[in-house]
Write a protein that holds these residues in place. Structure first.
Motif, PDB file in Angstrom:
ATOM      1  N   LEU A  13       0.834  -1.204   0.000  1.00 17.15           N
ATOM      2  CA  LEU A  13       0.000   0.000   0.000  1.00 17.15           C
ATOM      3  C   LEU A  13       0.868   1.253   0.000  1.00 17.15           C
ATOM      4  CD1 LEU A  13      -2.748  -1.067   2.544  1.00 17.15           C
ATOM      5  CD2 LEU A  13      -3.137  -0.509   0.141  1.00 17.15           C
ATOM      6  N   ASN A  14       1.910   1.241   0.813  1.00 18.96           N
ATOM      7  CA  ASN A  14       2.832   2.369   0.875  1.00 18.96           C
ATOM      8  C   ASN A  14       3.446   2.641  -0.501  1.00 18.96           C
ATOM      9  OD1 ASN A  14       5.822   3.352   1.254  1.00 18.96           O
ATOM     10  ND2 ASN A  14       4.763   4.012   3.107  1.00 18.96           N
ATOM     11  N   ALA A  15       3.859   1.568  -1.167  1.00 19.66           N
ATOM     12  CA  ALA A  15       4.466   1.712  -2.492  1.00 19.66           C
ATOM     13  C   ALA A  15       3.454   2.227  -3.507  1.00 19.66           C
ATOM     14  CB  ALA A  15       5.045   0.377  -2.953  1.00 19.66           C
ATOM     15  N   GLY A  16       2.215   1.755  -3.407  1.00 20.93           N
ATOM     16  CA  GLY A  16       1.176   2.224  -4.317  1.00 20.93           C
ATOM     17  C   GLY A  16       0.856   3.690  -4.103  1.00 20.93           C
ATOM     18  N   LEU A  17       0.779   4.107  -2.838  1.00 15.58           N
ATOM     19  CA  LEU A  17       0.538   5.516  -2.524  1.00 15.58           C
ATOM     20  C   LEU A  17       1.697   6.389  -3.005  1.00 15.58           C
ATOM     21  CD1 LEU A  17      -0.909   5.079   1.071  1.00 15.58           C
ATOM     22  CD2 LEU A  17      -2.183   5.914  -0.916  1.00 15.58           C
ATOM     23  N   ARG A  18       2.909   5.905  -2.801  1.00 12.12           N
ATOM     24  CA  ARG A  18       4.086   6.660  -3.239  1.00 12.12           C
ATOM     25  C   ARG A  18       4.052   6.866  -4.759  1.00 12.12           C
ATOM     26  NH1 ARG A  18       7.487   4.050  -0.843  1.00 12.12           N
ATOM     27  NH2 ARG A  18       8.210   5.578   0.725  1.00 12.12           N
ATOM     28  N   ARG A  19       3.712   5.825  -5.479  1.00 15.12           N
ATOM     29  CA  ARG A  19       3.674   5.937  -6.941  1.00 15.12           C
ATOM     30  C   ARG A  19       2.582   6.908  -7.382  1.00 15.12           C
ATOM     31  NH1 ARG A  19       3.900   0.837 -11.178  1.00 15.12           N
ATOM     32  NH2 ARG A  19       3.434   2.009 -13.071  1.00 15.12           N
ATOM     33  N   ALA A  20       1.429   6.884  -6.697  1.00 13.04           N
ATOM     34  CA  ALA A  20       0.344   7.808  -7.045  1.00 13.04           C
ATOM     35  C   ALA A  20       0.745   9.248  -6.756  1.00 13.04           C
ATOM     36  CB  ALA A  20      -0.920   7.433  -6.272  1.00 13.04           C
ATOM     37  N   LEU A  21       1.411   9.477  -5.625  1.00 13.97           N
ATOM     38  CA  LEU A  21       1.871  10.823  -5.289  1.00 13.97           C
ATOM     39  C   LEU A  21       2.897  11.336  -6.295  1.00 13.97           C
ATOM     40  CD1 LEU A  21       2.241  10.300  -1.440  1.00 13.97           C
ATOM     41  CD2 LEU A  21       0.812  12.079  -2.477  1.00 13.97           C
ATOM     42  N   ALA A  22       3.779  10.449  -6.712  1.00 17.13           N
ATOM     43  CA  ALA A  22       4.826  10.850  -7.644  1.00 17.13           C
ATOM     44  C   ALA A  22       4.292  11.093  -9.048  1.00 17.13           C
ATOM     45  CB  ALA A  22       5.916   9.773  -7.687  1.00 17.13           C
ATOM     46  N   THR A  23       3.246  10.371  -9.412  1.00 14.38           N
ATOM     47  CA  THR A  23       2.694  10.452 -10.763  1.00 14.38           C
ATOM     48  C   THR A  23       1.814  11.674 -10.963  1.00 14.38           C
ATOM     49  OG1 THR A  23       2.739   8.040 -10.949  1.00 14.38           O
ATOM     50  CG2 THR A  23       1.324   9.219 -12.498  1.00 14.38           C
ATOM     51  N   ASN A  24       1.083  12.072  -9.920  1.00 15.75           N
ATOM     52  CA  ASN A  24       0.095  13.154 -10.050  1.00 15.75           C
ATOM     53  C   ASN A  24       0.217  14.100  -8.869  1.00 15.75           C
ATOM     54  OD1 ASN A  24      -2.164  14.793 -10.291  1.00 15.75           O
ATOM     55  ND2 ASN A  24      -3.555  13.112 -10.830  1.00 15.75           N
ATOM     56  N   ASP A  25       0.610  15.345  -9.130  1.00 13.27           N
ATOM     57  CA  ASP A  25       0.812  16.281  -8.029  1.00 13.27           C
ATOM     58  C   ASP A  25      -0.491  16.821  -7.454  1.00 13.27           C
ATOM     59  OD1 ASP A  25      -0.026  18.068  -9.966  1.00 13.27           O
ATOM     60  OD2 ASP A  25       1.882  19.132 -10.116  1.00 13.27           O
ATOM     61  N   ARG A  26      -1.636  16.371  -7.977  1.00 12.74           N
ATOM     62  CA  ARG A  26      -2.927  16.719  -7.395  1.00 12.74           C
ATOM     63  C   ARG A  26      -3.384  15.699  -6.351  1.00 12.74           C
ATOM     64  NH1 ARG A  26      -3.631  21.873  -8.380  1.00 12.74           N
ATOM     65  NH2 ARG A  26      -5.919  21.811  -8.525  1.00 12.74           N
ATOM     66  N   VAL A  27      -2.626  14.620  -6.197  1.00  7.75           N
ATOM     67  CA  VAL A  27      -2.919  13.612  -5.167  1.00  7.75           C
ATOM     68  C   VAL A  27      -2.339  14.088  -3.848  1.00  7.75           C
ATOM     69  CG1 VAL A  27      -2.494  11.235  -4.400  1.00  7.75           C
ATOM     70  CG2 VAL A  27      -2.963  11.710  -6.820  1.00  7.75           C
ATOM     71  N   LEU A  28      -3.136  14.007  -2.793  1.00  4.54           N
ATOM     72  CA  LEU A  28      -2.618  14.297  -1.458  1.00  4.54           C
ATOM     73  C   LEU A  28      -3.265  13.358  -0.446  1.00  4.54           C
ATOM     74  CD1 LEU A  28      -5.051  16.096   0.089  1.00  4.54           C
ATOM     75  CD2 LEU A  28      -4.182  17.844  -1.453  1.00  4.54           C
ATOM     76  N   LEU A  29      -2.557  13.117   0.641  1.00  3.74           N
ATOM     77  CA  LEU A  29      -3.012  12.202   1.689  1.00  3.74           C
ATOM     78  C   LEU A  29      -3.393  13.006   2.923  1.00  3.74           C
ATOM     79  CD1 LEU A  29      -0.242   9.431   1.472  1.00  3.74           C
ATOM     80  CD2 LEU A  29      -2.165   9.854  -0.080  1.00  3.74           C
ATOM     81  N   MET A  30      -4.460  12.572   3.614  1.00  3.83           N
ATOM     82  CA  MET A  30      -4.946  13.265   4.797  1.00  3.83           C
ATOM     83  C   MET A  30      -5.323  12.239   5.854  1.00  3.83           C
ATOM     84  SD  MET A  30      -7.708  15.650   2.815  1.00  3.83           S
ATOM     85  CE  MET A  30      -8.296  16.378   4.340  1.00  3.83           C
ATOM     86  N   GLY A  31      -5.029  12.542   7.119  1.00  2.00           N
ATOM     87  CA  GLY A  31      -5.451  11.652   8.185  1.00  2.00           C
ATOM     88  C   GLY A  31      -4.738  11.940   9.488  1.00  2.00           C
ATOM     89  N   GLU A  32      -5.213  11.285  10.525  1.00  2.00           N
ATOM     90  CA  GLU A  32      -4.658  11.477  11.862  1.00  2.00           C
ATOM     91  C   GLU A  32      -3.347  10.696  12.008  1.00  2.00           C
ATOM     92  OE1 GLU A  32      -7.910  10.011  14.151  1.00  2.00           O
ATOM     93  OE2 GLU A  32      -9.302  11.435  13.243  1.00  2.00           O
ATOM     94  N   ASP A  33      -2.274  11.389  12.301  1.00  2.00           N
ATOM     95  CA  ASP A  33      -0.965  10.768  12.565  1.00  2.00           C
ATOM     96  C   ASP A  33      -0.369  10.061  11.353  1.00  2.00           C
ATOM     97  OD1 ASP A  33      -1.056  11.530  15.309  1.00  2.00           O
ATOM     98  OD2 ASP A  33      -2.311   9.794  15.757  1.00  2.00           O
ATOM     99  N   ILE A  34      -0.769  10.449  10.140  1.00  2.00           N
ATOM    100  CA  ILE A  34      -0.236   9.742   8.971  1.00  2.00           C
ATOM    101  C   ILE A  34       1.091  10.334   8.499  1.00  2.00           C
ATOM    102  CG2 ILE A  34      -2.578   9.188   8.206  1.00  2.00           C
ATOM    103  CD1 ILE A  34      -2.040  11.162   5.830  1.00  2.00           C
ATOM    104  N   GLY A  35       1.475  11.503   9.033  1.00  2.00           N
ATOM    105  CA  GLY A  35       2.667  12.186   8.545  1.00  2.00           C
ATOM    106  C   GLY A  35       3.946  11.694   9.179  1.00  2.00           C
ATOM    107  N   ALA A  36       4.393  12.378  10.224  1.00  2.00           N
ATOM    108  CA  ALA A  36       5.659  12.023  10.872  1.00  2.00           C
ATOM    109  C   ALA A  36       5.626  10.603  11.429  1.00  2.00           C
ATOM    110  CB  ALA A  36       5.951  13.028  11.985  1.00  2.00           C
ATOM    111  N   LEU A  37       4.481  10.196  11.989  1.00  2.00           N
ATOM    112  CA  LEU A  37       4.368   8.846  12.554  1.00  2.00           C
ATOM    113  C   LEU A  37       4.252   7.790  11.475  1.00  2.00           C
ATOM    114  CD1 LEU A  37       4.031   7.106  15.163  1.00  2.00           C
ATOM    115  CD2 LEU A  37       1.551   7.439  14.902  1.00  2.00           C
ATOM    116  N   GLY A  38       3.616   8.127  10.371  1.00  2.00           N
ATOM    117  CA  GLY A  38       3.406   7.144   9.312  1.00  2.00           C
ATOM    118  C   GLY A  38       2.152   6.326   9.495  1.00  2.00           C
TER     119      GLY A  38
END
Length: 327
Positions: A13-38
């Protein structure tokens, strides 16, 4: 050079999200503790460091606010991916999802799209407390305007999350949390199936076993035990709960004449109920026995020490197989 890599479902899932973020700069992720904590399950680990805190956003503890903000972002041309930390926490956002997100495209006669993905870790088998082990898929599968999917393998997780993000419709993306650490091969170059296709996992001749998410592993365990006793079970992974791809299911039932559906969710008015009814309608003359269902009980999910009594296991599935063969 090999394009296949072995990894756990969470890393896929992490790899899929990374590829989506890299492919389209309109993709963004949102959620509780998803940033620094992962994230609680580390599914988004390292993504904020790589893409920045304007693409991977730590939000307040407010699920309704997360989804409401995502709806506004989608209207502005973004493709937000929201993480709901645990399945039982989705209900504060239920109104936003079912009365706004699911209906806005229809309300505007198709002139706007809602490319929002709601990631929900769901299901049992982790010994957690109340509101952390639920299976809310039926609520969303019943809601017109939502697509609902659930991968059961790392390979499906990698490709399905990318396909969900690419969809112009809102997608409820159900992640079987008990399988986050289960490893499997991921083909990084070529997807095997489209987002809403069912998948034939194991061939058999006597009984068709159907399920989704974590239950697919349990069905395979039951099929292996049945084979040792001389019964050949075919296993199908639903993958998509709305819409449902009935082709492989009906083809299988017409070969075997019997079907058992298994799920962690309660059985009353469930995805399993819908699949059973549809198979009875569309393959009635091929059936040698009624379609049988194995499910969680129609009661709130129990305390951790009792979850093994609540969740379907290979023995309960095999008992249903025996009943189907007895007709």
């Amino acid at each position: 050079m090999s394009t296949t890599e072995t990894m756990p479902l969470a890393k896929a899932l992490n790899a899929g999200l990374r590829r989506a973020l890299a492919t389209n700069d309109r993709v963004l992720l949102m959620g509780e503790d998803i940033g620094a904590l992962g994230g609680v399950f580390r599914v988004t680990e390292g993504l904020q460091a790589e893409f920045g805190d304007r693409r991977v956003l730590d939000t307040p503890l407010a699920e309704s606010g997360i989804v409401g903000t995502a709806i506004g972002l989608a209207m502005s041309g973004y493709r937000p991916v929201c993480e709901i930390q645990f399945d039982g926490f989705v209900f504060p956002a239920f109104d936003q999802i079912t009365t706004q997100l699911a209906k806005l495209t229809n309300r505007h006669e198709g002139t706007i799209s809602m490319p929002v993905v709601i990631r929900i870790p769901y299901g049992g088998h982790i010994g957690a407390v109340e509101h952390h082990q639920e299976s809310p898929e039926t609520y969303f599968a019943h809601t017109a305007g939502l697509r609902v999917v659930s991968p059961s393998t790392p390979n499906d997780a990698y490709w399905m999350i990318q396909d969900a993000i690419a969809s112009s419709d809102p997608v409820i993306f159900l992640e079987p949390k008990s399988k986050y650490w289960q490893k499997g091969e991921v083909d990084l170059a070529e997807r095997a199936l489209p987002l809403h296709a069912s998948r034939l996992v194991r061939r058999g001749t006597d009984v068709t076993l159907v399920g989704h998410g974590a239950m697919v592993t349990t069905l395979l365990q039951a099929a292996a035990l049945a084979e040792a006793e001389g019964t050949s079970c075919e296993v199908i992974d639903l993958r998509s709960l709305s819409p449902i791809d009935y082709g492989p299911i009906l083809d299988s039932v017409r070969r075997t004449g019997r079907m058992v559906y298994a799920q962690e969710a309660p059985g009353n008015v469930s995805v399993g109920s819908e699949v059973a009814a549809t198979v009875m309608e569309r393959a009635f003359y091929a059936l040698e026995a009624p379609v049988l269902r194995v499910s969680g009980f129609d009661a709130p999910f129990p305390p951790a020490k009792l979850e093994s009594l609540y969740l379907p296991d290979p023995d309960r599935i095999l008992e249903a197989v025996d009943r189907a063969l007895a007709y």
